[in-house]
Write an enzyme that holds these catalytic residues in place. Structure first.
Site, PDB file in Angstrom:
ATOM      1  N   GLY A   1      -9.426   9.142 -57.508  1.00 50.78           N
ATOM      2  CA  GLY A   1      -8.416   8.731 -58.489  1.00 50.78           C
ATOM      3  C   GLY A   1      -7.277   7.870 -57.964  1.00 50.78           C
TER       4      GLY A   1
ATOM      5  N   GLU B   1      -1.486  10.850 -54.468  1.00 51.83           N
ATOM      6  CA  GLU B   1      -2.300  11.371 -55.569  1.00 51.83           C
ATOM      7  C   GLU B   1      -2.151  10.487 -56.803  1.00 51.83           C
ATOM      8  OE1 GLU B   1      -4.515  13.058 -56.780  1.00 51.83           O
ATOM      9  OE2 GLU B   1      -4.436  15.204 -56.393  1.00 51.83           O
ATOM     10  N   ASP B   2      -3.182  10.457 -57.640  1.00 56.13           N
ATOM     11  CA  ASP B   2      -3.034   9.770 -58.920  1.00 56.13           C
ATOM     12  C   ASP B   2      -2.157  10.586 -59.867  1.00 56.13           C
ATOM     13  OD1 ASP B   2      -4.970  11.795 -59.191  1.00 56.13           O
ATOM     14  OD2 ASP B   2      -6.401  10.551 -60.287  1.00 56.13           O
TER      15      ASP B   2
ATOM     16  N   ASP C   1      -1.550  17.794 -62.080  1.00 59.24           N
ATOM     17  CA  ASP C   1      -1.787  18.422 -63.382  1.00 59.24           C
ATOM     18  C   ASP C   1      -1.545  19.933 -63.218  1.00 59.24           C
ATOM     19  OD1 ASP C   1      -2.892  18.146 -66.114  1.00 59.24           O
ATOM     20  OD2 ASP C   1      -4.695  19.084 -65.334  1.00 59.24           O
TER      21      ASP C   1
ATOM     22  N   GLY D   1      -1.698  21.467 -60.447  1.00 57.88           N
ATOM     23  CA  GLY D   1      -1.058  21.629 -59.137  1.00 57.88           C
ATOM     24  C   GLY D   1      -2.014  22.186 -58.091  1.00 57.88           C
TER      25      GLY D   1
ATOM     26  N   THR E   1      -4.812  21.058 -56.717  1.00 61.25           N
ATOM     27  CA  THR E   1      -5.263  20.144 -55.666  1.00 61.25           C
ATOM     28  C   THR E   1      -4.180  19.984 -54.600  1.00 61.25           C
ATOM     29  OG1 THR E   1      -6.610  18.961 -57.287  1.00 61.25           O
ATOM     30  CG2 THR E   1      -6.190  17.830 -55.209  1.00 61.25           C
TER      31      THR E   1
ATOM     32  N   LYS F   1       2.292  15.798 -64.676  1.00 58.45           N
ATOM     33  CA  LYS F   1       2.289  16.480 -65.978  1.00 58.45           C
ATOM     34  C   LYS F   1       2.895  17.866 -65.786  1.00 58.45           C
ATOM     35  CE  LYS F   1      -2.131  14.752 -67.790  1.00 58.45           C
ATOM     36  NZ  LYS F   1      -3.485  15.212 -68.121  1.00 58.45           N
TER      37      LYS F   1
ATOM     38  N   PHE G   1      -4.561  13.361 -72.011  1.00 65.05           N
ATOM     39  CA  PHE G   1      -5.565  12.986 -71.014  1.00 65.05           C
ATOM     40  C   PHE G   1      -5.567  11.471 -70.865  1.00 65.05           C
ATOM     41  CE2 PHE G   1      -9.516  12.374 -68.835  1.00 65.05           C
ATOM     42  CZ  PHE G   1      -9.532  13.459 -67.966  1.00 65.05           C
TER      43      PHE G   1
ATOM     44  N   ASP H   1     -10.156   8.704 -64.253  1.00 68.77           N
ATOM     45  CA  ASP H   1     -11.445   8.640 -64.924  1.00 68.77           C
ATOM     46  C   ASP H   1     -11.571   9.689 -66.020  1.00 68.77           C
ATOM     47  OD1 ASP H   1     -11.586  10.881 -63.009  1.00 68.77           O
ATOM     48  OD2 ASP H   1     -13.670  11.019 -63.665  1.00 68.77           O
TER      49      ASP H   1
ATOM     50  N   ARG I   1     -12.198   3.929 -64.579  1.00 69.12           N
ATOM     51  CA  ARG I   1     -11.269   3.827 -63.454  1.00 69.12           C
ATOM     52  C   ARG I   1     -10.749   2.404 -63.269  1.00 69.12           C
ATOM     53  NH1 ARG I   1     -11.355   8.616 -60.446  1.00 69.12           N
ATOM     54  NH2 ARG I   1     -13.338   9.734 -60.327  1.00 69.12           N
TER      55      ARG I   1
HETATM   56  P1  IMP Z   1      -4.818  19.376 -60.538  1.00 66.65           P
HETATM   57  O1  IMP Z   1      -5.515  19.964 -59.352  1.00 66.65           O
HETATM   58  O2  IMP Z   1      -5.058  20.173 -61.786  1.00 66.65           O
HETATM   59  O3  IMP Z   1      -3.358  19.104 -60.306  1.00 66.65           O
HETATM   60  O4  IMP Z   1      -5.543  18.051 -60.904  1.00 66.65           O
HETATM   61  C1  IMP Z   1      -5.488  16.940 -60.167  1.00 66.65           C
HETATM   62  C2  IMP Z   1      -6.670  16.065 -60.497  1.00 66.65           C
HETATM   63  O5  IMP Z   1      -7.162  16.233 -61.833  1.00 66.65           O
HETATM   64  C3  IMP Z   1      -6.193  14.633 -60.411  1.00 66.65           C
HETATM   65  O6  IMP Z   1      -6.300  14.141 -59.104  1.00 66.65           O
HETATM   66  C4  IMP Z   1      -7.109  13.941 -61.383  1.00 66.65           C
HETATM   67  O7  IMP Z   1      -8.293  13.530 -60.712  1.00 66.65           O
HETATM   68  C5  IMP Z   1      -7.478  14.988 -62.416  1.00 66.65           C
HETATM   69  N1  IMP Z   1      -6.719  14.804 -63.666  1.00 66.65           N
HETATM   70  C6  IMP Z   1      -5.698  15.541 -64.131  1.00 66.65           C
HETATM   71  N2  IMP Z   1      -5.222  15.076 -65.300  1.00 66.65           N
HETATM   72  C7  IMP Z   1      -5.971  13.967 -65.562  1.00 66.65           C
HETATM   73  C8  IMP Z   1      -5.952  13.000 -66.638  1.00 66.65           C
HETATM   74  O8  IMP Z   1      -5.145  13.034 -67.586  1.00 66.65           O
HETATM   75  N3  IMP Z   1      -6.890  12.017 -66.556  1.00 66.65           N
HETATM   76  C9  IMP Z   1      -7.776  11.910 -65.534  1.00 66.65           C
HETATM   77  N4  IMP Z   1      -7.812  12.765 -64.519  1.00 66.65           N
HETATM   78  C10 IMP Z   1      -6.913  13.800 -64.535  1.00 66.65           C
HETATM   79 MG    MG Z   2     -10.431  12.556 -61.346  1.00 60.47          MG
END
Ligand code: IMP
Ligand code: MG
Length: 182
Positions: free
Chosen positions: A43, A98-99, A102, A104, A106, A130, A151, A158, A164
């Site tokens: 991402g 990071e992109d 969400d 948290g 990751t 977010k 989203f 993606d 992407r």
């Molecule tokens: P987390 O571990 O829930 O914080 O998620 C992180 C990963 O979820 C990001 O690196 C994205 O790849 C993916 N992600 C979270 N929200 C979105 C979104 O709105 N669109 C696309 N990918 C997302």
């Molecule tokens: Mg992704």
């Protein structure tokens, strides 16, 4: 892909301006440090390239391919790191790129895993945040934009590995009752 999505949630001009600001801030903060930027793929690839070129310092680049999905559109909380770093980060100042943060999960996982390799410091820079979706508390040191619980696709992000390469960020608004894209 033009016409597939509505108005960009962040325009390309706003994005460029914000990334320049982040670059200036990081340049000031890391002036006397040993910076290594670790991009979280896939991402972050677009943001990473723009951010790295907005930083006016010598730095090293490295990447990790991370998967958090298990086939779902959103993070499952089970983080799999699919590749190895090529650089030794011990004693270095790591900036995780990071992109989007969400749940948290990751960032939490990577801070812990990379922390075990004894870098001098670890900070996180995310293009998007977010805060309304957080499941675990994490520190995101540099945030491009705080965004609502929608989203997003494009600019590296993606939906099931598509979109992407869209040059701007757009809302994917076909979602089911749980807010998951359909
Ligand atoms: P987390 O571990 O829930 O914080 O998620 C992180 C990963 O979820 C990001 O690196 C994205 O790849 C993916 N992600 C979270 N929200 C979105 C979104 O709105 N669109 C696309 N990918 C997302
Ligand atoms: Mg992704």
């Amino acid at each position: 892909m033009d016409g597939l999505f509505g108005k960009p949630i962040v325009t390309q001009e706003a994005m460029r301006a914000r990334i320049r600001e982040l670059g200036r801030q990081i340049t000031a903060d890391y002036a006397q440090k040993d910076l290594i930027m670790i991009g979280i793929l896939k991402g972050a690839y677009v943001f990473y390239a723009d951010l790295a070129r907005a930083i006016g310092l010598p730095l090293k680049v490295d990447f990790l391919v991370v998967s958090s999905y298990a086939g779902k559109a959103r993070s499952s909380g089970k983080i799999r790191v699919l590749t190895e770093l090529t650089e030794d980060i011990a004693g270095r100042d790591v900036l995780l790129v990071e992109d989007i943060v969400d749940s948290g999960c990751t960032v939490q996982h990577l801070r812990k895993a990379l922390g075990a390799r004894k870098p001098k410091s670890i900070k996180v820079c995310a293009l998007l945040n977010k805060p309304g979706r957080r499941q675990v508390e994490v520190t995101v040191d540099y945030v491009g934009f705080n965004i609502p619980n929608k989203f997003l696709v494009g600019y590296g992000l993606d939906y099931r590995q598509n979109y992407r390469n869209l040059p701007y960020l757009a809302v994917l608004d076909k979602v089911d009752e749980e807010g998951e894209p359909v």
